[in-house]
Design an enzyme around this catalytic site. Structure first.
Site, PDB file in Angstrom:
ATOM      1  N   CYS A 134       0.837  -1.202   0.000  1.00 12.15           N
ATOM      2  CA  CYS A 134       0.000   0.000   0.000  1.00 12.15           C
ATOM      3  C   CYS A 134       0.873   1.253   0.000  1.00 12.15           C
ATOM      4  O   CYS A 134       1.398   1.652   1.051  1.00 12.15           O
ATOM      5  CB  CYS A 134      -0.939  -0.007   1.207  1.00 12.15           C
ATOM      6  SG  CYS A 134      -2.039   1.431   1.287  1.00 12.15           S
ATOM      7  N   CYS A 137      -0.452   4.108   2.110  1.00 13.24           N
ATOM      8  CA  CYS A 137      -0.309   3.858   3.546  1.00 13.24           C
ATOM      9  C   CYS A 137       1.123   4.122   4.018  1.00 13.24           C
ATOM     10  O   CYS A 137       1.349   4.734   5.059  1.00 13.24           O
ATOM     11  CB  CYS A 137      -0.668   2.410   3.881  1.00 13.24           C
ATOM     12  SG  CYS A 137      -2.309   1.883   3.388  1.00 13.24           S
ATOM     13  N   ASP A 138       2.091   3.634   3.246  1.00 10.35           N
ATOM     14  CA  ASP A 138       3.473   3.598   3.718  1.00 10.35           C
ATOM     15  C   ASP A 138       4.447   4.451   2.929  1.00 10.35           C
ATOM     16  O   ASP A 138       5.612   4.591   3.314  1.00 10.35           O
ATOM     17  CB  ASP A 138       3.976   2.142   3.697  1.00 10.35           C
ATOM     18  CG  ASP A 138       3.156   1.239   4.603  1.00 10.35           C
ATOM     19  OD1 ASP A 138       2.712   1.720   5.664  1.00 10.35           O
ATOM     20  OD2 ASP A 138       2.948   0.065   4.261  1.00 10.35           O
TER      21      ASP A 138
END
Length: 306
Positions: A134, A137-138
């Site tokens: 992701c 996300c990261d």
């Protein structure tokens, strides 16, 4: 045999939020957490984009608090995975892997989607230590660093495009000599100066040490083996919605995601609702999953009141 008015399948942000709202509405929900309590959120470390945490929050702490909040309002949270669904009978019957059969007036499906991985031992070794599925996300953790994205479809191109705005260098590892992505996505990738496409390459191994990922070993179609230095390795080969037990009973799209009535959690079967990544192939964020869990519980409350 176990009976309940409201059964929730899935222990991620969508499922826990649905349990919070359903519990506060007096529906006494039963929630089965599934194979991965906490959902995909637990595959990352610190979550920096969930509202309310100015310094970020540990992923396991966040889902743990969601779970505890649902339990505090009376949700009956159980370990176990649904292995069979009978949606053609009333009440619905759901079989759990421990042999329990649960009958419920309504069902909220929040079983999520699972990121596709390459299946390399080193990939799993560094999962959460530089290996991610992701980018939104990261990606923030790799600002001004070098990363690699594996895949040649729309998912990979989207990941690479997003990362190119954060990272100094983005390698795209593509096993063929063409991209499978749409023309628009191809043009977007090609226009980014810091994206380099490595054609005809397969990932042999993710390299790293105690601190995390340090590189990737690649095998080119002509037999050449070479390494690239990166700090992050992102999977862009898609997700698989966890909907196998509902095939042939619910309307699914061509990729297996549950189809819901736009703007609601309603599915093709009356009394069955869906929330989170299992019906969302586009956003796949903790905050959108939690929001859809709220919608599902409110839709259930209205349905039962009628």
């Amino acid at each position: 045999m176990s009976q309940t008015r409201c059964l929730i399948l899935g222990g991620g942000p969508a499922g826990y939020t649905a349990a919070i709202y359903a519990s506060r509405a007096g529906l006494a929900p039963v929630l089965y957490e599934g194979m991965e309590p906490g959902g995909q959120l637990t595959t990352t470390t610190v979550v920096e984009n969930y509202p309310g945490f100015s310094s970020g929050v540990d992923a396991n702490t966040l889902v743990g608090e969601m779970r505890a909040q649902a339990a505090s309002f009376g949700a009956d949270i159980r370990r176990g995975t649904a292995v069979k669904a009978e949606l053609g009978v009333r009440p619905f019957r759901i079989s759990i892997d421990d042999g329990t059969v649960v009958e419920s007036e309504v069902l909220i499906i929040a079983t999520g989607a699972t990121a596709r991985y390459l299946g390399l031992p080193s990939e799993q070794k560094f999962r959460g230590l530089g290996v991610s599925a992701c980018a939104t996300c990261d990606g923030f953790f790799y600002r001004k660093k070098r990363v690699a994205v594996v895949g040649g479809g729309d998912s990979a191109c989207e990941e690479a495009s997003y990362l190119s705005g954060l990272c100094s260098k983005v390698y795209m590892i593509v096993r063929r000599d063409v991209l499978r992505a749409s023309k628009a996505m191809q043009q977007k990738v090609m226009s980014r100066e810091n994206i380099e496409i490595l054609w005809n390459c397969n990932t042999q191994e993710v390299l790293g040490d105690a601190s995390g990922v340090t590189g990737v070993r690649l095998l080119r179609k002509d037999g050449e083996v070479f390494d690239i230095e990166v700090d992050g390795f992102f999977l862009g080969i898609g997700h698989h919605p966890n909907t196998e037990i509902f095939e042939g009973q619910l309307k699914l799209d061509e990729n297996g995601y549950i189809v819901t009535v736009p703007g609601t959690s309603l599915t093709s079967v009356e009394g069955v609702f869906a929330a989170g990544d299992v019906q969302d192939p586009r956003y796949r964020q903790a905050i959108t999953a939690a929001a859809s869990g709220c919608k599902a519980a409110l839709d259930v409350e209205k349905y039962l009141a009628q």
